[in-house]
Motif scaffolding. Structure first.
Motif, mmCIF file in Angstrom:
data_model
loop_
_atom_site.group_PDB
_atom_site.id
_atom_site.type_symbol
_atom_site.label_atom_id
_atom_site.label_comp_id
_atom_site.label_asym_id
_atom_site.label_seq_id
_atom_site.Cartn_x
_atom_site.Cartn_y
_atom_site.Cartn_z
ATOM 1 N N UNK A 302 0.849 -1.199 0.000
ATOM 2 C CA UNK A 302 0.000 0.000 0.000
ATOM 3 C C UNK A 302 0.880 1.243 0.000
ATOM 4 N N UNK A 303 1.746 1.371 -0.996
ATOM 5 C CA UNK A 303 2.673 2.493 -0.999
ATOM 6 C C UNK A 303 1.960 3.825 -1.239
ATOM 7 N N UNK A 304 0.872 3.783 -2.014
ATOM 8 C CA UNK A 304 0.268 5.025 -2.465
ATOM 9 C C UNK A 304 -1.104 5.283 -1.866
ATOM 10 N N UNK A 305 -1.883 4.235 -1.623
ATOM 11 C CA UNK A 305 -3.273 4.411 -1.214
ATOM 12 C C UNK A 305 -3.445 4.157 0.275
ATOM 13 N N UNK A 306 -4.486 4.735 0.845
ATOM 14 C CA UNK A 306 -4.756 4.559 2.257
ATOM 15 C C UNK A 306 -5.415 3.229 2.548
ATOM 16 N N UNK A 307 -5.418 2.851 3.817
ATOM 17 C CA UNK A 307 -6.059 1.603 4.223
ATOM 18 C C UNK A 307 -6.873 1.819 5.480
ATOM 19 N N UNK A 308 -8.064 1.228 5.496
ATOM 20 C CA UNK A 308 -8.929 1.218 6.660
ATOM 21 C C UNK A 308 -8.906 -0.178 7.246
ATOM 22 N N UNK A 309 -8.492 -0.290 8.509
ATOM 23 C CA UNK A 309 -8.505 -1.566 9.204
ATOM 24 C C UNK A 309 -9.550 -1.547 10.299
ATOM 25 N N UNK A 310 -10.406 -2.558 10.319
ATOM 26 C CA UNK A 310 -11.415 -2.705 11.358
ATOM 27 C C UNK A 310 -11.102 -3.956 12.162
ATOM 28 N N UNK A 361 7.986 8.399 4.638
ATOM 29 C CA UNK A 361 7.147 8.042 3.496
ATOM 30 C C UNK A 361 8.008 7.613 2.303
ATOM 31 N N UNK A 362 9.111 8.326 2.077
ATOM 32 C CA UNK A 362 10.044 7.920 1.015
ATOM 33 C C UNK A 362 10.630 6.537 1.302
ATOM 34 N N UNK A 363 11.040 6.336 2.540
ATOM 35 C CA UNK A 363 11.664 5.080 2.942
ATOM 36 C C UNK A 363 10.666 3.921 2.782
ATOM 37 N N UNK A 364 9.446 4.146 3.199
ATOM 38 C CA UNK A 364 8.423 3.098 3.103
ATOM 39 C C UNK A 364 8.133 2.741 1.650
ATOM 40 N N UNK A 365 8.030 3.754 0.810
ATOM 41 C CA UNK A 365 7.747 3.512 -0.609
ATOM 42 C C UNK A 365 8.880 2.720 -1.252
ATOM 43 N N UNK A 366 10.108 3.103 -0.967
ATOM 44 C CA UNK A 366 11.253 2.383 -1.517
ATOM 45 C C UNK A 366 11.278 0.950 -1.006
ATOM 46 N N UNK A 367 11.138 0.774 0.291
ATOM 47 C CA UNK A 367 11.251 -0.535 0.908
ATOM 48 C C UNK A 367 10.196 -1.485 0.354
ATOM 49 N N UNK A 376 11.131 -1.054 -8.336
ATOM 50 C CA UNK A 376 10.620 0.314 -8.245
ATOM 51 C C UNK A 376 10.976 1.100 -9.496
ATOM 52 N N UNK A 377 9.979 1.564 -10.281
ATOM 53 C CA UNK A 377 10.266 2.481 -11.388
ATOM 54 C C UNK A 377 10.764 3.818 -10.842
ATOM 55 N N UNK A 378 11.945 4.211 -11.233
ATOM 56 C CA UNK A 378 12.544 5.436 -10.709
ATOM 57 C C UNK A 378 11.691 6.648 -11.038
ATOM 58 N N UNK A 379 11.074 6.666 -12.212
ATOM 59 C CA UNK A 379 10.243 7.803 -12.609
ATOM 60 C C UNK A 379 9.031 7.958 -11.695
ATOM 61 N N UNK A 380 8.460 6.835 -11.235
ATOM 62 C CA UNK A 380 7.319 6.910 -10.322
ATOM 63 C C UNK A 380 7.735 7.530 -8.997
ATOM 64 N N UNK A 381 8.887 7.134 -8.505
ATOM 65 C CA UNK A 381 9.391 7.690 -7.251
ATOM 66 C C UNK A 381 9.650 9.188 -7.401
ATOM 67 N N UNK A 382 10.265 9.580 -8.515
ATOM 68 C CA UNK A 382 10.577 10.993 -8.732
ATOM 69 C C UNK A 382 9.294 11.815 -8.859
ATOM 70 N N UNK A 383 8.286 11.258 -9.550
ATOM 71 C CA UNK A 383 7.027 11.978 -9.718
ATOM 72 C C UNK A 383 6.332 12.205 -8.379
ATOM 73 N N UNK A 385 7.891 12.141 -5.199
ATOM 74 C CA UNK A 385 8.670 12.807 -4.160
ATOM 75 C C UNK A 385 9.562 13.933 -4.672
ATOM 76 N N UNK A 386 9.753 14.040 -5.971
ATOM 77 C CA UNK A 386 10.574 15.110 -6.526
ATOM 78 C C UNK A 386 12.062 14.859 -6.439
ATOM 79 N N UNK A 387 12.454 13.664 -6.013
ATOM 80 C CA UNK A 387 13.863 13.294 -5.924
ATOM 81 C C UNK A 387 14.024 11.886 -6.495
ATOM 82 N N UNK A 388 15.266 11.454 -6.612
ATOM 83 C CA UNK A 388 15.546 10.094 -7.063
ATOM 84 C C UNK A 388 15.901 9.223 -5.850
ATOM 85 N N UNK A 389 15.622 7.916 -5.906
ATOM 86 C CA UNK A 389 15.955 7.057 -4.769
ATOM 87 C C UNK A 389 17.425 7.131 -4.368
ATOM 88 N N UNK A 390 18.316 7.226 -5.348
ATOM 89 C CA UNK A 390 19.747 7.296 -5.021
ATOM 90 C C UNK A 390 20.103 8.591 -4.297
#
Length: 446
Positions: A302-310, A361-367, A376-383, A385-390
């Motif tokens: 769930x890198x991008x979307x929220x989650x509801x847990x009941x 949030x960056x760390x979680x998305x990468x991990x 991980x597509x680098x372009x998706x990460x850059x779009x 967060x505005x930075x590159x994983x490296x």
């Protein structure tokens, strides 16, 4: 992290980050309405947690209790419904609220009777507004509770995936894992599942059990393959604190190189066996048959979307806060938390959690992306967060590359090598932030 830890491939199963042992009581108990006010709620994941099992396996550290006194499951569903009403109200009406995936987990959701499963589905649909027949719905089960009446309810209510915890088709190995079951009963359960209209069957298997050999491991795999499951999960055995196996093992200080080598050897044998039989590897643990219908996000990604847990063992994710209820492994403490949950009338506030800042949030998305075979597509990460994983994680990624765990073949995509995937349970912890690592270390087990 010590040198010994870095050489062990089995440090931590990272199915979510941060782990709940990093959560702490939240100051001021923030209102759910405020937490969700600015969130995108158009593609949420919905998870309903049932904390009951007919037996607790020796390796299990999940939030679950053995059995339920008369009336407890009904009282638990009453509380779950109260929570659903409060959460749906907190989500508001200022924008679209849509659930893109749903799952029932535990524990063992099919511990509930068929009428109780009907009610569970009603809570998801009528109280939360999820259309279970229109989205992927995954449900966890066990051989003993996968009865025809329960399966009929799940199939009729739109279940697209049934995950059966088998662990081993060898009776002696099941006993060694403190999982009392007979292969004949497992096979009967699989036959009942295949008689339903549920399109995806997943079978969970475990390697590294005491007495297990490559021959017996491959025999279990072949027994599973005979049912042509659309998915297979291969889990390394962990002996975690406060579990049944932990109470019966000799004291150990640090990694066990011989056991690590055995599990790694069995993993490779199992991986190669499944690849040779037409399965694609989705992650270290997950394998999918080439012609299987697609499902939702793999491995709780769930890198991008929220989650509801009941439910009292579920967690929820907003972009800035992960929250849940209290967490425990010991049976006495779990029972107390369940009793407190059942007695709760006000579910409008978050109780326990971990604030996720921009760096986390960056760390979680990468991990969580890197632990998937597709990477991980680098372009998706850059779009996003505005930075590159490296730029953000150069030293950590450099260490992985030096060990041969990270491929450099495609500059547009960060991807683990085959050996990197094999060491996913070391890759993940190596990406934990110092703050999360310190919070986990300070957690008092209960």
């Amino acid at each position: 992290m010590t040198t010994a830890q870095l050489t062990s491939p089995y440090q931590h199963y990272v199915y979510a980050y941060p782990h709940k042992t990093a959560y702490r009581p939240l100051s001021g108990r923030p209102a759910l309405r405020s937490l969700w006010a600015a969130q995108d709620k158009s593609a949420l994941a919905l998870y309903l947690h049932i904390p009951f099992c007919e037996v607790r396996c020796g390796f299990c550290n999940l939030f679950t209790r053995i059995g339920a006194p008369d009336g407890l499951t009904g009282a638990y569903l009453d509380a779950l419904e109260r929570q659903a009403v409060a959460v749906r109200e907190a989500l508001g009406e200022d924008g679209p609220v849509r659930f893109a995936t749903a799952a029932f987990g535990g524990g063992t959701p099919t511990f509930l009777t068929a009428p109780e499963l009907e009610r569970l589905c009603d809570i998801a649909e009528r109280r939360m507004g999820a259309d279970l027949r229109a989205v992927p719905l995954s449900v966890e089960s066990s051989p003993a509770t996968a009865t025809a009446d329960r399966l009929a309810v799940l199939a009729e209510r739109g279940t697209t995936r049934l995950s059966l915890g088998v662990q081993s088709f060898v009776d002696s190995e099941a006993r060694a894992a403190v999982r009392p079951q007979r292969r004949a009963d497992v096979e009967s359960a699989l036959a009942r599942i295949r008689d339903t209209a549920i399109p995806v069957l997943n079978i969970d298997l475990i390697y590294g059990i005491d007495g297990q050999t490559e021959r017996s491991w491959l025999a279990s795999l072949d027994a599973a393959l005979a049912w042509r499951p659309e998915e297979l999960y291969l889990y390394p055995l962990y002996v975690r604190p406060l579990t049944g196996l932990d109470r019966h093992r000799a004291a150990a200080d640090g990694p066990d190189p011989a056991w690590d080598a055995q599990r790694l050897s069995l993993y490779r044998a199992g991986r190669d066996h499944l690849l040779a039989h037409g399965y694609g590897q989705q992650s270290m643990r997950m394998f999918r048959r080439a012609d299987a219908p697609p499902q939702g996000a793999d491995d709780y990604a769930c890198q991008s979307d929220g989650m509801i847990g009941l439910g009292c063992g579920a967690r929820s994710y907003t972009s800035g806060l992960h929250y849940s209820f209290d967490y425990a492994v010991g049976m006495h403490e779990i029972r107390g938390i369940i009793d407190d949950y059942v007695a709760t009338s006000d579910f409008a506030r978050a109780e326990v959690g971990y604030a996720v800042d921009a760096h986390e949030a960056r760390r979680r998305h990468l991990l969580q992306s890197l632990l998937q075979a597709e990477g991980l597509p680098v372009a998706d990460y850059r779009a996003r967060f505005g930075t590159a994983p490296l730029d953000d994680f150069g030293p950590e990624l450099g260490r992985m590359a030096d060990r041969g765990w990270l491929t450099q073949a495609d500059p547009a995509r960060l991807r683990l090598t085959a050996e990197g995937l094999a060491h996913s349970d070391a890759v993940g912890p190596d990406l934990f932030s110092p703050a999360v690592r310190a919070a986990m270390a300070a957690y008092e087990r209960k």
